[in-house]
Design a protein around this motif. Structure first.
Motif, mmCIF file in Angstrom:
data_model
loop_
_atom_site.group_PDB
_atom_site.id
_atom_site.type_symbol
_atom_site.label_atom_id
_atom_site.label_comp_id
_atom_site.label_asym_id
_atom_site.label_seq_id
_atom_site.Cartn_x
_atom_site.Cartn_y
_atom_site.Cartn_z
ATOM 1 N N LEU A 195 0.811 -1.225 0.000
ATOM 2 C CA LEU A 195 0.000 0.000 0.000
ATOM 3 C C LEU A 195 0.835 1.260 0.000
ATOM 4 O O LEU A 195 0.439 2.270 -0.575
ATOM 5 N N GLY A 196 2.004 1.238 0.602
ATOM 6 C CA GLY A 196 2.757 2.474 0.807
ATOM 7 C C GLY A 196 2.540 2.965 2.224
ATOM 8 O O GLY A 196 1.673 2.464 2.956
ATOM 9 N N PRO A 197 3.318 3.932 2.681
ATOM 10 C CA PRO A 197 3.264 4.362 4.075
ATOM 11 C C PRO A 197 1.927 4.980 4.465
ATOM 12 O O PRO A 197 1.246 5.603 3.650
ATOM 13 N N VAL A 198 1.587 4.797 5.739
ATOM 14 C CA VAL A 198 0.346 5.321 6.307
ATOM 15 C C VAL A 198 0.693 6.157 7.527
ATOM 16 O O VAL A 198 1.548 5.772 8.333
ATOM 17 N N CYS A 199 0.031 7.296 7.676
ATOM 18 C CA CYS A 199 0.126 8.114 8.881
ATOM 19 C C CYS A 199 -1.293 8.302 9.393
ATOM 20 O O CYS A 199 -2.184 8.708 8.628
ATOM 21 N N ILE A 200 -1.525 7.998 10.664
ATOM 22 C CA ILE A 200 -2.885 8.027 11.193
ATOM 23 C C ILE A 200 -2.932 8.736 12.541
ATOM 24 O O ILE A 200 -2.054 8.556 13.384
ATOM 25 N N PHE A 201 -3.981 9.560 12.707
ATOM 26 C CA PHE A 201 -4.249 10.278 13.952
ATOM 27 C C PHE A 201 -5.624 9.847 14.454
ATOM 28 O O PHE A 201 -6.602 9.907 13.704
ATOM 29 N N HIS A 202 -5.709 9.446 15.720
ATOM 30 C CA HIS A 202 -6.996 9.023 16.279
ATOM 31 C C HIS A 202 -6.959 9.175 17.789
ATOM 32 O O HIS A 202 -5.901 9.090 18.412
ATOM 33 N N GLY A 203 -8.128 9.454 18.369
ATOM 34 C CA GLY A 203 -8.223 9.660 19.811
ATOM 35 C C GLY A 203 -9.018 8.555 20.476
ATOM 36 O O GLY A 203 -9.877 7.925 19.848
ATOM 37 N N THR A 204 -8.779 8.335 21.750
ATOM 38 C CA THR A 204 -9.421 7.217 22.443
ATOM 39 C C THR A 204 -10.859 7.500 22.865
ATOM 40 O O THR A 204 -11.567 6.576 23.269
ATOM 41 N N ARG A 205 -11.322 8.764 22.776
ATOM 42 C CA ARG A 205 -12.734 9.073 23.070
ATOM 43 C C ARG A 205 -13.516 9.143 21.758
ATOM 44 O O ARG A 205 -14.314 10.056 21.520
ATOM 45 N N ASP A 206 -13.321 8.167 20.909
ATOM 46 C CA ASP A 206 -13.889 8.143 19.563
ATOM 47 C C ASP A 206 -14.279 6.701 19.271
ATOM 48 O O ASP A 206 -13.443 5.792 19.379
ATOM 49 N N ILE A 207 -15.534 6.464 18.899
ATOM 50 C CA ILE A 207 -15.962 5.087 18.639
ATOM 51 C C ILE A 207 -15.241 4.468 17.449
ATOM 52 O O ILE A 207 -15.265 3.242 17.286
ATOM 53 N N LEU A 208 -14.588 5.270 16.625
ATOM 54 C CA LEU A 208 -13.825 4.729 15.504
ATOM 55 C C LEU A 208 -12.422 4.286 15.921
ATOM 56 O O LEU A 208 -11.700 3.681 15.125
ATOM 57 N N ASN A 209 -12.046 4.575 17.162
ATOM 58 C CA ASN A 209 -10.692 4.273 17.625
ATOM 59 C C ASN A 209 -10.368 2.780 17.658
ATOM 60 O O ASN A 209 -9.267 2.376 17.268
ATOM 61 N N PRO A 210 -11.279 1.908 18.141
ATOM 62 C CA PRO A 210 -10.934 0.483 18.148
ATOM 63 C C PRO A 210 -10.589 -0.056 16.764
ATOM 64 O O PRO A 210 -9.681 -0.899 16.634
ATOM 65 N N ASP A 211 -11.279 0.407 15.729
ATOM 66 C CA ASP A 211 -10.947 -0.046 14.380
ATOM 67 C C ASP A 211 -9.639 0.561 13.891
ATOM 68 O O ASP A 211 -8.907 -0.071 13.120
ATOM 69 N N ALA A 212 -9.339 1.780 14.330
ATOM 70 C CA ALA A 212 -8.048 2.383 13.968
ATOM 71 C C ALA A 212 -6.905 1.536 14.519
ATOM 72 O O ALA A 212 -5.878 1.336 13.845
ATOM 73 N N ARG A 213 -7.075 1.025 15.713
ATOM 74 C CA ARG A 213 -6.049 0.158 16.285
ATOM 75 C C ARG A 213 -5.894 -1.120 15.464
ATOM 76 O O ARG A 213 -4.768 -1.604 15.255
ATOM 77 N N GLY A 217 3.545 -5.431 6.383
ATOM 78 C CA GLY A 217 4.793 -4.817 5.959
ATOM 79 C C GLY A 217 4.695 -3.345 5.626
ATOM 80 O O GLY A 217 5.635 -2.767 5.067
ATOM 81 N N VAL A 218 3.567 -2.718 5.975
ATOM 82 C CA VAL A 218 3.367 -1.301 5.694
ATOM 83 C C VAL A 218 3.976 -0.471 6.825
ATOM 84 O O VAL A 218 3.809 -0.794 8.006
ATOM 85 N N SER A 219 4.652 0.604 6.468
ATOM 86 C CA SER A 219 5.169 1.541 7.457
ATOM 87 C C SER A 219 4.016 2.394 7.975
ATOM 88 O O SER A 219 3.350 3.083 7.190
ATOM 89 N N VAL A 220 3.773 2.341 9.280
ATOM 90 C CA VAL A 220 2.653 3.078 9.882
ATOM 91 C C VAL A 220 3.182 4.038 10.937
ATOM 92 O O VAL A 220 3.858 3.624 11.873
ATOM 93 N N ASP A 221 2.856 5.309 10.764
ATOM 94 C CA ASP A 221 3.182 6.351 11.732
ATOM 95 C C ASP A 221 1.910 6.627 12.523
ATOM 96 O O ASP A 221 0.989 7.287 12.033
ATOM 97 N N ASP A 222 1.832 6.086 13.734
ATOM 98 C CA ASP A 222 0.583 6.058 14.499
ATOM 99 C C ASP A 222 0.599 7.117 15.600
ATOM 100 O O ASP A 222 1.508 7.165 16.419
ATOM 101 N N HIS A 223 -0.452 7.957 15.621
ATOM 102 C CA HIS A 223 -0.572 9.014 16.628
ATOM 103 C C HIS A 223 -1.919 8.870 17.321
ATOM 104 O O HIS A 223 -2.930 9.425 16.886
ATOM 105 N N GLU A 224 -1.931 8.095 18.400
ATOM 106 C CA GLU A 224 -3.151 7.900 19.175
ATOM 107 C C GLU A 224 -3.156 8.887 20.333
ATOM 108 O O GLU A 224 -2.231 8.917 21.137
ATOM 109 N N GLY A 225 -4.209 9.690 20.413
ATOM 110 C CA GLY A 225 -4.318 10.693 21.461
ATOM 111 C C GLY A 225 -5.128 10.180 22.630
ATOM 112 O O GLY A 225 -6.352 9.988 22.509
#
Length: 301
Positions: A232-250, A260-268
């Motif tokens: 896919l190529g590199p992914v950068c993701i921002f997500h917060g834990t008070r968000d119902i979409l957060n479990p799927d982001a994880r 094998g994808v490079s993921v830059d993960d920013h969980e707030g």
């Protein structure tokens, strides 16, 4: 610990009833009817920022806004798909982030005003965004697909189609609290929903069902979490834990890394849905980092 400004924003979301349209299927359907009959303007603010030039064109009936830095030659391009549960028009916060990326990353940011439900659907919009990304790749040499919430779903789904249909890889797929699994059946969502001041499953499912049209709920053009991520190529993701979409982001972070994808993960921790768009200390820091990550990704091309 979230900042005072973030606590204020979370409280304000509850006071203004941001969750109201998501709280029930009836409320969501009423909102859909109202929005389709009374759409809001999708034009950018007249005074966005002085160091960015904004131009409009049209592509297959879509208004397309292009933002470029006023004082330097841009490098590469970003397609930014705005959020809004596939039913709400682009907001000023989206424009401000797009302009900041254009100015600080010194790139071209393209904002397609895609058709919302009930007039648009996942099959048509994803196909068009992927085709547009392929065209911009030929023109600019490198393209980043970006988006928040519903727009994050569009960005990731389009990145998968771009790879599979056109053999092209996005320089970066930048996601802000993306919608990833339209079924919303992740068992960990229930533990988050009571603390989320914005989103709720019952109403959100109404919008997702309208958006998916004839596609199955697990089709990657609707639920990109079910896609194959290798190559896919590199992914950068921002997500917060008070968000119902957060479990799927994880789940996405784990699945992409396992592929094998490079993921830059920013969980707030303790942060709300699309926190980089909020007028908070955390939002300001995230926006600066987003512009930096875009600039870094494009320097490789």
């Amino acid at each position: 610990m979230p900042s005072v400004s973030h606590h204020v924003v979370a409280a304000a979301l509850r006071v203004i009833g941001a969750r109201r349209i998501f709280a029930s299927a009836e409320a969501a359907r009423a909102h859909l009817v109202h929005r389709s009959a009374h759409p809001r303007s999708s034009e950018p603010p007249r005074r966005l920022r002085p160091d960015v030039i904004v131009q409009r064109s049209d592509r297959d009936g879509w208004p397309i806004y292009t933002l470029r830095p006023a004082t330097s030659a841009p490098h590469g391009a970003v397609i930014y798909a705005h959020g809004g549960a596939w039913v709400n028009e682009i907001a000023v916060q989206h424009w401000q982030l797009a302009a900041q990326i254009a100015a600080e990353a010194r790139t071209t940011v393209v904002v397609p005003i895609y058709p919302l439900i009930p007039f648009g659907n996942a099959e048509a919009v994803i196909a068009d965004v992927a085709a547009f990304a392929q065209e911009l790749t030929r023109e600019h040499g490198a393209v980043i697909l970006a988006g928040d919430s519903a727009g994050g779903q569009i960005a990731l789904s389009a990145a998968l189609v771009l790879r599979d249909t056109y053999g092209e890889t996005a320089a970066l797929t930048l996601l802000i609290a993306p919608g990833l699994d339209g079924s919303l059946l992740n068992p960990h969502i229930a533990g988050v929903e009571s603390s989320d001041p914005w989103l709720a499953r019952e109403g959100l499912r109404v919008f997702i069902d309208e958006w998916r049209g004839e596609l199955a709920i697990d089709d990657p053009r609707v639920s990109p979490l079910f896609g194959q991520f290798a190559g896919l190529g590199p992914v950068c993701i921002f997500h917060g834990t008070r968000d119902i979409l957060n479990p799927d982001a994880r789940l996405l972070v784990t699945a992409a890394r396992n592929a094998g994808v490079s993921v830059d993960d920013h969980e707030g921790d303790g942060l709300v849905h699309v926190y980089p768009l909020t007028p908070t200390r955390e939002g300001k820091a995230a926006r600066a980092l987003i512009a930096e990550r875009v600039r870094e990704a494009l320097t490789h091309y």
